[in-house]
Design a protein around this motif. Structure first.
Motif, mmCIF file in Angstrom:
data_model
loop_
_atom_site.group_PDB
_atom_site.id
_atom_site.type_symbol
_atom_site.label_atom_id
_atom_site.label_comp_id
_atom_site.label_asym_id
_atom_site.label_seq_id
_atom_site.Cartn_x
_atom_site.Cartn_y
_atom_site.Cartn_z
ATOM 1 N N LEU A 258 0.804 -1.210 0.000
ATOM 2 C CA LEU A 258 0.000 0.000 0.000
ATOM 3 C C LEU A 258 0.841 1.266 0.000
ATOM 4 O O LEU A 258 0.305 2.360 -0.111
ATOM 5 C CB LEU A 258 -0.937 0.007 1.219
ATOM 6 C CG LEU A 258 -1.921 -1.171 1.297
ATOM 7 C CD1 LEU A 258 -2.783 -1.047 2.543
ATOM 8 C CD2 LEU A 258 -2.774 -1.237 0.052
ATOM 9 N N VAL A 259 2.154 1.126 0.130
ATOM 10 C CA VAL A 259 3.062 2.268 0.073
ATOM 11 C C VAL A 259 3.989 2.058 -1.117
ATOM 12 O O VAL A 259 4.577 0.992 -1.260
ATOM 13 C CB VAL A 259 3.880 2.401 1.370
ATOM 14 C CG1 VAL A 259 4.857 3.566 1.275
ATOM 15 C CG2 VAL A 259 2.948 2.588 2.553
ATOM 16 N N ALA A 314 4.763 8.343 9.579
ATOM 17 C CA ALA A 314 3.946 9.043 10.578
ATOM 18 C C ALA A 314 2.601 8.358 10.779
ATOM 19 O O ALA A 314 1.754 8.871 11.511
ATOM 20 C CB ALA A 314 3.731 10.489 10.136
ATOM 21 N N ASN A 315 2.411 7.223 10.101
ATOM 22 C CA ASN A 315 1.174 6.440 10.203
ATOM 23 C C ASN A 315 -0.046 7.246 9.749
ATOM 24 O O ASN A 315 -1.121 7.169 10.334
ATOM 25 C CB ASN A 315 0.969 5.932 11.633
ATOM 26 C CG ASN A 315 -0.015 4.759 11.684
ATOM 27 O OD1 ASN A 315 -0.130 4.000 10.717
ATOM 28 N ND2 ASN A 315 -0.725 4.621 12.791
ATOM 29 N N GLN A 370 -5.607 7.146 10.267
ATOM 30 C CA GLN A 370 -4.267 6.611 10.374
ATOM 31 C C GLN A 370 -4.123 5.414 9.442
ATOM 32 O O GLN A 370 -5.110 4.858 8.973
ATOM 33 C CB GLN A 370 -3.943 6.197 11.812
ATOM 34 C CG GLN A 370 -4.884 5.144 12.395
ATOM 35 C CD GLN A 370 -4.549 4.854 13.847
ATOM 36 O OE1 GLN A 370 -3.785 5.565 14.478
ATOM 37 N NE2 GLN A 370 -5.120 3.792 14.374
ATOM 38 N N GLY A 371 -2.868 5.061 9.183
ATOM 39 C CA GLY A 371 -2.624 3.929 8.302
ATOM 40 C C GLY A 371 -1.473 4.207 7.356
ATOM 41 O O GLY A 371 -1.232 5.343 6.952
ATOM 42 N N ARG A 372 -0.762 3.146 7.017
ATOM 43 C CA ARG A 372 0.363 3.265 6.087
ATOM 44 C C ARG A 372 -0.117 2.927 4.689
ATOM 45 O O ARG A 372 -0.106 1.768 4.268
ATOM 46 C CB ARG A 372 1.487 2.320 6.508
ATOM 47 C CG ARG A 372 2.123 2.682 7.836
ATOM 48 C CD ARG A 372 3.291 1.757 8.138
ATOM 49 N NE ARG A 372 4.066 2.219 9.267
ATOM 50 C CZ ARG A 372 5.249 1.713 9.607
ATOM 51 N NH1 ARG A 372 5.778 0.742 8.889
ATOM 52 N NH2 ARG A 372 5.903 2.187 10.649
ATOM 53 N N ARG A 373 -0.512 3.949 3.957
ATOM 54 C CA ARG A 373 -0.990 3.724 2.599
ATOM 55 C C ARG A 373 -0.940 5.038 1.828
ATOM 56 O O ARG A 373 -0.979 6.127 2.408
ATOM 57 C CB ARG A 373 -2.412 3.176 2.593
ATOM 58 C CG ARG A 373 -3.453 4.142 3.137
ATOM 59 C CD ARG A 373 -4.808 3.459 3.301
ATOM 60 N NE ARG A 373 -5.266 2.845 2.076
ATOM 61 C CZ ARG A 373 -5.883 1.644 2.027
ATOM 62 N NH1 ARG A 373 -6.097 0.974 3.140
ATOM 63 N NH2 ARG A 373 -6.275 1.143 0.875
ATOM 64 N N ALA A 374 -0.810 4.933 0.524
ATOM 65 C CA ALA A 374 -0.889 6.090 -0.367
ATOM 66 C C ALA A 374 -1.888 5.756 -1.462
ATOM 67 O O ALA A 374 -1.824 4.678 -2.058
ATOM 68 C CB ALA A 374 0.474 6.411 -0.960
ATOM 69 N N GLU A 375 -2.808 6.658 -1.693
ATOM 70 C CA GLU A 375 -3.807 6.493 -2.752
ATOM 71 C C GLU A 375 -3.581 7.568 -3.804
ATOM 72 O O GLU A 375 -3.211 8.698 -3.479
ATOM 73 C CB GLU A 375 -5.227 6.610 -2.180
ATOM 74 C CG GLU A 375 -5.552 5.613 -1.086
ATOM 75 C CD GLU A 375 -5.618 4.174 -1.581
ATOM 76 O OE1 GLU A 375 -5.695 3.974 -2.822
ATOM 77 O OE2 GLU A 375 -5.597 3.264 -0.742
ATOM 78 N N MET A 376 -3.807 7.199 -5.055
ATOM 79 C CA MET A 376 -3.593 8.151 -6.148
ATOM 80 C C MET A 376 -4.829 8.239 -7.025
ATOM 81 O O MET A 376 -5.420 7.212 -7.393
ATOM 82 C CB MET A 376 -2.384 7.742 -6.998
ATOM 83 C CG MET A 376 -2.144 8.654 -8.210
ATOM 84 S SD MET A 376 -0.681 8.210 -9.186
ATOM 85 C CE MET A 376 0.619 8.837 -8.126
#
Length: 735
Positions: A258-259, A314-315, A370-376
């Motif tokens: 997810l990152v 940074a979550n 919060q969460g370790r993810r990047a959405e595009m």
């Protein structure tokens, strides 16, 4: 700290010279990252240098790093010191000077963050600062010794002495030089390093007669707390700069996907790496003003990857919104983004129910607290911008989703100049966390207000790469030959041109801007469809160009004002029927799948040429194109710069040595006497484009031909701004 480092880490040099070395990138950053102790005796010190090595400084402190600093009071000179003598007044003056320096305004968020860490280091004794002065019988003078010592956990150390002060100017702006002595290399180097380290220890221990020291941590701690605040060191507190191009810039944080992370096969050019680092140092704001073909998309995705990893540490989720001008670019961005591990959702045109649901899910995931993810999300400027005030909610889908977003967001504006109209500026998300603008031509032609608004939103340029730098310095584009062709207006066309120009002047005189704009469009249509262009294209093909493949031929939009026949159809008919050429139209109505087929056919040589109007002006990659024939162009730098860029891209599948650009230059008939003002304006506007294109060509002698034409029409080139550009002052660049 030994030289036995992984291949992607820099190897220490015996001597650093700036230029060409970047002292911050090549020396200070890796030295701090690998050290446990840093001792520095220096004439002048600035926190700006520590701001520039921001990521390494946090790592240095987390590794147990300690700093000892001996420096002079920068606000005093030798004459002032001599006048004050040795009494308590001097100590009070030094103390007050330090306080005033600390209370100065902080110029950037990055420096503010660094100063908070320095406050923590002073408060905890991890940074011990002492003021040194050269002692004389009745007074003091400035201390100017310059010694630096980096030591690691394994008992190795390296020392440097010489010119640089511990300031950002000393490290980056000035011409500086120093030798480096490493204790682990050989006995001779160890002896040098030992002597220099011992000298610092003698100074620090006040064992050097004639050098006086004052301990100032107690003087500066409270003013620093009051002015800067305080923070502990953190592995996630700052945007991390990238290392060498082949380094693991942004490792995957865990087994989840997810990152994003840099592709294993990605090799960044040095200028791309510098662009990303400059953007990171600017706290994630700025513009990449990079010539077409220099890899703006890849460079931007590298920056987005860094921002994503920073947010994940940074979550906190990050939403990356990419705005492009054309549908073709949506697919191009999607393909490249997937290489980095992004999972882009695309949004353009009429959305199906399934597409809406998918986009809702993406926006919802990015809104998580919060969460370790990047959405595009990749969208077009048109799809992002409402078309009017009274619009049904269903037509504001993206805007409604953005309005609900409260988390971190990065906005990337590709071909950012297209976003400078007021409706599009209003449609941009307010107060994003990070912003990045991309363009080879970031200035909006004739729109200073729009240009400044874009600057205000995206930030100032953090890198500027001209077309000549891209070709001859970075080898990112192929060189080209520029062949200008004079196209004289017929007598009738010249007469109509003068008449229309008179109407334009009259309209402006009576302040009728609408009428003036209508006449300007009529004049543009006249020059775009000048009869001589069709004849000259016929001559070029007959002289051998008909047998060449990999061509792009730009033709005028709309219909000829005399024949009412579309230029595209007329050109296609001539090339097919008279020369037997295989040509295809490539224009706005051509759907995406058809465009990809046409690009493949051009690359294979199955067709001779693509006939285009404007849809090949921005961002579309057709690296196989080698010959460009510009039968119609405006004086808008963005258009002809973008068209040139289409032809100069390198083709890894079928490498080309160079490109050829044929440019049709419209001119009034050669004057018997003094040309009219309108004729001078026409030739001046056309030649300004020709000069820009000739300047960067490998056959730069074409400039001599253009100068001759200027004289023929009564123009003195030395009086024209387009003949007086400074070196590197290309029209398309922000300078």
């Amino acid at each position: 700290m030994t030289d036995d480092l992984p291949s992607w880490e820099p190897r220490w040099k015996r001597r650093y010279n700036s230029p060409p070395d970047d002292l911050i990138r090549d020396f200070y950053v890796p030295a701090f990252a690998r050290s446990r102790n840093y001792d520095r005796a220096v004439g002048f010190f600035s926190a700006g240098l520590l701001a520039a090595v921001a990521p390494s400084l946090d790592r240095f402190v987390l590794n147990g790093g300690m700093m000892r600093l001996i420096t002079s009071p920068a606000h005093l000179g030798d004459e002032e010191l001599e006048a004050m003598g040795k009494g308590e007044d001097l100590k009070s003056h030094i103390k007050e000077g330090l306080r005033r320096a600390i209370m100065q305004p902080i110029p950037s968020p990055v420096l503010a963050d660094r100063l908070k860490l320095l406050t923590w280091m002073v408060a905890t004794g991890r940074l011990d600062v002492r003021i040194a002065l050269r002692e004389h019988t009745h007074s003091y003078a400035l201390f100017h010794e310059k010694i630096g010592v980096f030591s690691d956990h394994d008992g190795n150390w390296m020392t440097f002495t010489g010119s640089p002060n511990e300031t950002i100017g000393g490290a980056r702006l000035h011409s500086e030089s120093f030798p480096l002595h490493r204790s682990w290399v050989n006995e001779e180097q160890r002896e040098y390093a030992h002597e220099e380290r011992d000298r610092f220890e003698q100074l620090w221990g006040e064992r050097v007669d004639g050098i006086a020291l004052w301990r100032v941590n107690d003087w500066i701690e409270n003013p620093m707390r009051s002015s800067f605040g305080i923070r502990e060191p953190s592995a996630t507190g700052t945007l991390a700069e990238i290392d060498q191009p082949s380094s693991p810039i942004a490792p995957v944080l865990d087994e989840a996907s997810l990152v994003p992370a840099l592709p294993d096969d990605l090799k960044l050019h040095e200028y791309q790496q510098d662009a990303v680092n400059n953007w990171l140092r600017a706290d994630g704001r700025g513009v990449f003003a990079m010539a077409t073909g220099t890899g703006k998309t890849i460079t931007a995705l590298t920056a987005a990857t860094q921002a994503s990893v920073h947010s994940a540490h940074a979550n906190q989720p990050l939403l990356v919104l990419v705005i492009v001008p054309l549908v073709d670019l949506v697919e191009q961005w999607r393909r490249e983004a997937e290489r980095f591990g992004f999972r882009p959702a695309v949004c353009h045109g009429t959305l199906s129910t399934k597409q809406r649901e998918h986009l809702k899910a993406v926006f919802s995931a990015a809104r998580s607290s919060q969460g370790r993810r990047a959405e595009m999300v990749i969208t077009t400027a048109g799809s992002l911008t409402p078309r009017g005030e009274a619009i049904a909610d269903s037509e504001h889908f993206v805007q409604r989703q953005l309005a609900r977003h409260r988390g971190r967001m990065m906005v990337i504006g590709d071909e950012m100049h297209s976003l400078g109209t007021q409706p599009r500026l209003d449609a941009l998300p307010s107060k994003p966390t990070f912003t990045l603008g991309l363009s080879a031509t970031p200035k909006r032609h004739g729109d200073d207000e729009g240009t400044q608004a874009l600057l205000g939103y995206f930030g100032d340029p953090v890198v500027s790469i001209s077309i000549k730098q891209a070709i001859y310095q970075h080898n990112a584009l192929v060189p080209y030959d520029y062949l200008p062709h004079p196209i004289e207006l017929t007598d009738d066309e010249a007469k109509r041109y003068r008449q229309i120009s008179q109407r334009i002047a009259a309209a402006f005189a009576r302040k009728d801007e609408q009428a003036a704009e209508a006449q300007i469009r009529a004049r543009t249509r006249l020059t775009q469809h000048a009869a001589g262009k069709h004849n000259r294209l016929h001559q070029l093909m007959a002289s051998g160009l008909k047998d060449q493949t990999h061509q792009i031929i730009y033709v005028a939009e709309g219909k000829d004002p005399e024949t009412d026949f579309p230029a595209l159809e007329r050109t296609e008919k001539m090339l097919r029927e008279e020369f037997g050429m295989r040509v295809e139209r490539y224009y706005g109505e051509t759907d995406r799948i058809r465009r990809e087929v046409l690009q493949d056919r051009l690359a294979s040589g199955d067709i001779h040429a693509l006939l285009a109007m404007k849809c090949l002006d921005e961002g579309v990659d057709i690296p196989s194109a080698r010959i460009g024939v510009i039968t119609a162009s405006t004086q808008n730098p963005r258009q002809f710069v973008q068209r040139r860029g289409r032809l100069l891209r390198r083709d890894p599948r079928n490498p080309k040595s160079h490109a050829v650009i044929h440019d049709f230059i419209v001119m009034p008939p050669r004057p018997a006497g003094e040309p009219s003002d309108s004729e001078k304006r026409l030739i001046g506007a056309e030649l300004s484009r020709a000069v820009e294109l000739a300047e960067a060509a490998r056959n730069r002698e074409a400039l001599l031909t253009i100068i001759e034409w200027a004289y023929e029409y009564g123009l003195r080139p030395a009086d024209q701004p387009w003949m007086n550009m400074a070196e590197g002052d290309d029209m398309e660049e922000w300078v």
